[in-house]
Design a protein around this motif. Structure first.
Motif, PDB file in Angstrom:
ATOM      1  N   ALA A 198       7.986   8.184   5.681  1.00  0.00           N
ATOM      2  CA  ALA A 198       7.600   9.042   4.413  1.00  0.00           C
ATOM      3  C   ALA A 198       6.035   9.283   4.446  1.00  0.00           C
ATOM      4  O   ALA A 198       5.548  10.557   4.403  1.00  0.00           O
ATOM      5  CB  ALA A 198       8.099   8.221   3.191  1.00  0.00           C
ATOM      6  N   ILE A 199       5.231   8.352   4.705  1.00  0.00           N
ATOM      7  CA  ILE A 199       3.847   8.376   4.741  1.00  0.00           C
ATOM      8  C   ILE A 199       3.529   9.301   5.721  1.00  0.00           C
ATOM      9  O   ILE A 199       2.665  10.110   5.735  1.00  0.00           O
ATOM     10  CB  ILE A 199       3.158   6.782   4.826  1.00  0.00           C
ATOM     11  N   LEU A 200       4.109   9.457   6.956  1.00  0.00           N
ATOM     12  CA  LEU A 200       3.708  10.072   8.104  1.00  0.00           C
ATOM     13  C   LEU A 200       3.988  11.760   7.800  1.00  0.00           C
ATOM     14  O   LEU A 200       2.948  12.365   7.859  1.00  0.00           O
ATOM     15  CB  LEU A 200       4.436   9.660   9.215  1.00  0.00           C
ATOM     16  N   LEU A 201       5.194  11.845   7.263  1.00  0.00           N
ATOM     17  CA  LEU A 201       5.579  13.263   6.995  1.00  0.00           C
ATOM     18  C   LEU A 201       4.732  13.729   5.506  1.00  0.00           C
ATOM     19  O   LEU A 201       4.256  15.064   5.882  1.00  0.00           O
ATOM     20  CB  LEU A 201       6.908  13.280   6.688  1.00  0.00           C
ATOM     21  N   VAL A 202       4.709  13.023   4.662  1.00  0.00           N
ATOM     22  CA  VAL A 202       4.139  13.671   3.339  1.00  0.00           C
ATOM     23  C   VAL A 202       2.650  13.775   3.748  1.00  0.00           C
ATOM     24  O   VAL A 202       2.106  14.932   3.188  1.00  0.00           O
ATOM     25  CB  VAL A 202       4.309  12.369   2.400  1.00  0.00           C
ATOM     26  N   SER A 203       1.659  12.719   4.349  1.00  0.00           N
ATOM     27  CA  SER A 203       0.568  13.150   4.409  1.00  0.00           C
ATOM     28  C   SER A 203       0.277  14.225   5.694  1.00  0.00           C
ATOM     29  O   SER A 203      -0.865  14.970   5.397  1.00  0.00           O
ATOM     30  CB  SER A 203      -0.093  11.707   5.192  1.00  0.00           C
ATOM     31  N   LEU A 204       1.142  14.551   6.537  1.00  0.00           N
ATOM     32  CA  LEU A 204       1.104  15.566   7.418  1.00  0.00           C
ATOM     33  C   LEU A 204       1.219  17.071   6.390  1.00  0.00           C
ATOM     34  O   LEU A 204       0.570  17.693   6.614  1.00  0.00           O
ATOM     35  CB  LEU A 204       2.222  15.628   8.496  1.00  0.00           C
ATOM     36  N   PHE A 205       2.250  16.760   5.681  1.00  0.00           N
ATOM     37  CA  PHE A 205       2.420  18.120   4.866  1.00  0.00           C
ATOM     38  C   PHE A 205       1.283  18.427   4.043  1.00  0.00           C
ATOM     39  O   PHE A 205       0.400  19.487   3.749  1.00  0.00           O
ATOM     40  CB  PHE A 205       3.638  17.885   4.219  1.00  0.00           C
ATOM     41  N   LEU A 228      -2.128  16.284  12.311  1.00  0.00           N
ATOM     42  CA  LEU A 228      -1.297  15.235  13.024  1.00  0.00           C
ATOM     43  C   LEU A 228      -1.595  14.031  13.452  1.00  0.00           C
ATOM     44  O   LEU A 228      -1.176  12.962  13.321  1.00  0.00           O
ATOM     45  CB  LEU A 228      -0.839  16.000  14.568  1.00  0.00           C
ATOM     46  N   ALA A 229      -3.063  13.823  13.861  1.00  0.00           N
ATOM     47  CA  ALA A 229      -3.453  12.642  14.248  1.00  0.00           C
ATOM     48  C   ALA A 229      -3.809  11.695  12.946  1.00  0.00           C
ATOM     49  O   ALA A 229      -3.547  10.401  12.789  1.00  0.00           O
ATOM     50  CB  ALA A 229      -4.735  12.626  14.905  1.00  0.00           C
ATOM     51  N   GLY A 230      -4.049  12.572  11.788  1.00  0.00           N
ATOM     52  CA  GLY A 230      -4.525  11.597  10.561  1.00  0.00           C
ATOM     53  C   GLY A 230      -3.250  11.058   9.906  1.00  0.00           C
ATOM     54  O   GLY A 230      -3.412  10.013   9.622  1.00  0.00           O
ATOM     55  N   SER A 231      -2.449  11.982   9.940  1.00  0.00           N
ATOM     56  CA  SER A 231      -1.006  11.503   9.485  1.00  0.00           C
ATOM     57  C   SER A 231      -0.487  10.309  10.291  1.00  0.00           C
ATOM     58  O   SER A 231      -0.050   9.190   9.705  1.00  0.00           O
ATOM     59  CB  SER A 231      -0.011  12.513   9.363  1.00  0.00           C
ATOM     60  N   ALA A 232      -0.737  10.271  11.636  1.00  0.00           N
ATOM     61  CA  ALA A 232      -0.191   9.259  12.430  1.00  0.00           C
ATOM     62  C   ALA A 232      -1.031   8.074  12.240  1.00  0.00           C
ATOM     63  O   ALA A 232      -0.382   6.600  12.027  1.00  0.00           O
ATOM     64  CB  ALA A 232      -0.336   9.610  13.922  1.00  0.00           C
ATOM     65  N   LEU A 233      -2.414   8.118  11.975  1.00  0.00           N
ATOM     66  CA  LEU A 233      -3.161   6.989  11.567  1.00  0.00           C
ATOM     67  C   LEU A 233      -3.090   6.274  10.493  1.00  0.00           C
ATOM     68  O   LEU A 233      -3.060   5.070  10.194  1.00  0.00           O
ATOM     69  CB  LEU A 233      -4.648   7.315  11.866  1.00  0.00           C
ATOM     70  N   LEU A 234      -2.664   7.222   9.408  1.00  0.00           N
ATOM     71  CA  LEU A 234      -2.389   6.399   8.114  1.00  0.00           C
ATOM     72  C   LEU A 234      -1.005   5.664   8.157  1.00  0.00           C
ATOM     73  O   LEU A 234      -0.926   4.630   7.431  1.00  0.00           O
ATOM     74  CB  LEU A 234      -2.223   7.638   6.762  1.00  0.00           C
ATOM     75  N   ALA A 235      -0.156   6.440   9.079  1.00  0.00           N
ATOM     76  CA  ALA A 235       1.274   5.679   8.900  1.00  0.00           C
ATOM     77  C   ALA A 235       1.031   4.154   9.731  1.00  0.00           C
ATOM     78  O   ALA A 235       1.469   3.112   9.416  1.00  0.00           O
ATOM     79  CB  ALA A 235       2.169   6.307   9.792  1.00  0.00           C
ATOM     80  N   ILE A 236       0.246   4.233  10.692  1.00  0.00           N
ATOM     81  CA  ILE A 236       0.011   3.014  11.691  1.00  0.00           C
ATOM     82  C   ILE A 236      -0.741   2.149  10.661  1.00  0.00           C
ATOM     83  O   ILE A 236      -0.521   0.654  10.727  1.00  0.00           O
ATOM     84  CB  ILE A 236      -0.794   3.309  12.848  1.00  0.00           C
ATOM     85  N   LEU A 237      -1.868   2.478   9.967  1.00  0.00           N
ATOM     86  CA  LEU A 237      -2.649   1.472   9.116  1.00  0.00           C
ATOM     87  C   LEU A 237      -1.923   0.902   8.193  1.00  0.00           C
ATOM     88  O   LEU A 237      -1.789  -0.280   7.772  1.00  0.00           O
ATOM     89  CB  LEU A 237      -3.699   2.345   8.199  1.00  0.00           C
ATOM     90  N   TYR A 238      -0.639   1.744   7.305  1.00  0.00           N
ATOM     91  CA  TYR A 238       0.433   1.149   6.654  1.00  0.00           C
ATOM     92  C   TYR A 238       0.985   0.030   7.005  1.00  0.00           C
ATOM     93  O   TYR A 238       1.412  -0.978   6.477  1.00  0.00           O
ATOM     94  CB  TYR A 238       0.971   2.228   5.699  1.00  0.00           C
ATOM     95  N   ASP A 239       1.639   0.474   8.328  1.00  0.00           N
ATOM     96  CA  ASP A 239       2.345  -0.435   8.921  1.00  0.00           C
ATOM     97  C   ASP A 239       1.944  -1.782   9.317  1.00  0.00           C
ATOM     98  O   ASP A 239       2.557  -2.814   9.306  1.00  0.00           O
ATOM     99  CB  ASP A 239       3.005   0.338  10.292  1.00  0.00           C
TER     100      ASP A 239
END
Length: 428
Positions: free
Chosen positions: A4-11, A24-35
């Protein structure tokens, strides 16, 4: 929650105007940091790994070859030959438009290069002859999508890397669908020409045809060198790209003498800029795709699709719809890089050859280049022809119809794309 964080942040990032690569890279980084399960360094590692592929080396050389063709006046020679070849037909410049795109397709492999190079010449010529501005822009936009289908093709190179598919087979598979696109558009031109009583632009002249063919002959050898060399095994796609760039340089600087140092520097800088953008998108999409895969989204999505229906026709229509919608909103390279790991397993589970699926994916996303809000071809044509973007989009809609028909034919009749690679390579 990670997805959800990955897709919402990308959008959100795309809505805010972030470049696609950074979104793309920023949303992936946010998802990794949250995980919190993976070191942040994995982002850089996966991004570099996404670009570390030998076939991707062909991208800057194909881009350079297309730029050299445009700057050397080679596109004018191709246009003049196409005009002599089919300009005698009713609505001749519409047919010339399509024929020139077929020829240029074998040199650049990019729809935007076609639209930016030939597009300005074609639209100007058609408007000078009294064609409606909308018709001129619409057929120019639609015909430019032939470029990435007929080999060589930058999107197919990227798909081949992502799907571990043979780029030579992908190139061969795109040839017949590309010609079908051209035929369907020519039928559309014939319809409009009869309806609007467009004139025949010039009588057929064997002398003129021979003269323009002689002028364009060396330029027309470019696709022979590229495609022939790959298909008979003389060189790889990457080596073919280098050969195309060198040959274009020799033509422009040595034979035609139309390529100055100033033009060469300009083309080189544009190539660096374009290649950098493409590679950054690939890098961003690589880490984005990795997060999707690590979270088992691809497997879950495949299972979900198969629970909705196990009917092959319905699943293919669902995949086609997904690709079409994504193509309306996402840049082609990013879409291929992200969606290939997600959709290819479904296609394979249905018994679809990865080469056939690659043609379907690229063709679908090419149609997306003609649809707002992204519509890169529309933006390019709007810039080079000074026609407002909204008018370009409206004028292009009728020409999307024959392309969609070809897409459905290629999707549900695999032999249209697989016959040639099976003939040349003996099967996948």
């Amino acid at each position: 929650m990670v997805i959800a964080i990955l897709l919402v942040s990308l959008f959100v990032m795309i809505i805010l105007g972030f470049p696609v690569a950074f979104a793309l890279a920023g949303s992936a980084l946010l998802a990794i940091l949250y995980d919190g399960q993976v070191p942040e360094l994995i982002v850089l590692h996966r991004m570099v790994g996404g670009m570390d592929s030998f076939p991707l080396l062909s991208i800057p050389f194909f881009v350079l070859a297309g730029g050299l063709m445009n700057s050397s006046g080679i596109t004018n020679r191709i246009f003049n030959f196409a005009n002599a070849l089919v300009g005698w037909m009713r609505g001749g410049l519409g047919h010339v438009n399509i024929s020139a795109s077929i020829m240029f397709a074998g040199m650049s492999g990019a729809a935007v290069a076609d639209a930016g190079g030939l597009g300005a010449i074609e639209v100007k010529a058609m408007r000078n002859k009294g064609y409606d501005a909308g018709f001129a822009v619409g057929i120019t936009a639609a015909s430019s999508t032939i470029g990435p289908i007929i080999p060589p093709s930058l999107p197919m190179i990227i798909y081949g890397v992502m799907a571990s598919a043979s780029i030579g087979q992908l190139f061969a598979a795109g040839f017949i669908p590309g010609l079908l696109m051209a035929v369907s558009l020519m039928v559309m031109v014939a319809y409009y020409s009869k309806k609007r009583n467009y004139p025949k632009d010039a009588g057929f002249s064997p002398i003129r045809l021979g003269r323009t063919f002689k002028s364009a002959f060396l330029s027309l050898l470019t696709p022979v060198i590229i495609i022939g060399g790959i298909l008979i095994g003389v060189f790889t796609a990457t080596e073919a790209a280098i050969a195309a760039a060198v040959y274009s340089l020799i033509l422009g600087a040595g034979v035609y003498r139309t390529l100055s140092i100033k033009k060469l520097v300009k083309v080189s800088m544009e190539t660096i800029e374009t290649t950098s953008i493409i590679l950054m998108i690939i890098a961003g999409a690589a880490i984005f795709s990795w997060v999707l895969t690590s979270q088992h989204v691809t497997e879950d999505f495949t299972r979900w699709m198969l629970t909705v229906t196990d009917n092959k026709t319905m699943l293919l229509l669902m995949i086609t719809f997904i690709l079409f919608v994504v193509g309306c909103f996402m840049e082609t390279i990013a879409a291929i890089t992200i969606l290939t790991p997600v959709l290819l397993p479904i296609a394979v589970s249905l018994g679809i050859d990865p080469v056939h699926f690659g043609v379907v994916m690229v063709l679908n996303l090419m149609i997306g280049l003609l649809t707002p809000p992204v519509g890169m071809v529309l933006y390019v044509l709007s810039r080079v022809t000074k026609v407002p973007f909204e008018e370009c989009a409206k004028a292009t809609i009728p020409f999307v119809i024959p392309l969609v028909i070809v897409l459905l034919l290629v999707t549900f009749v695999p032999q249209l794309s697989m016959w040639l690679p099976e003939l040349i390579y003996g099967g996948s």
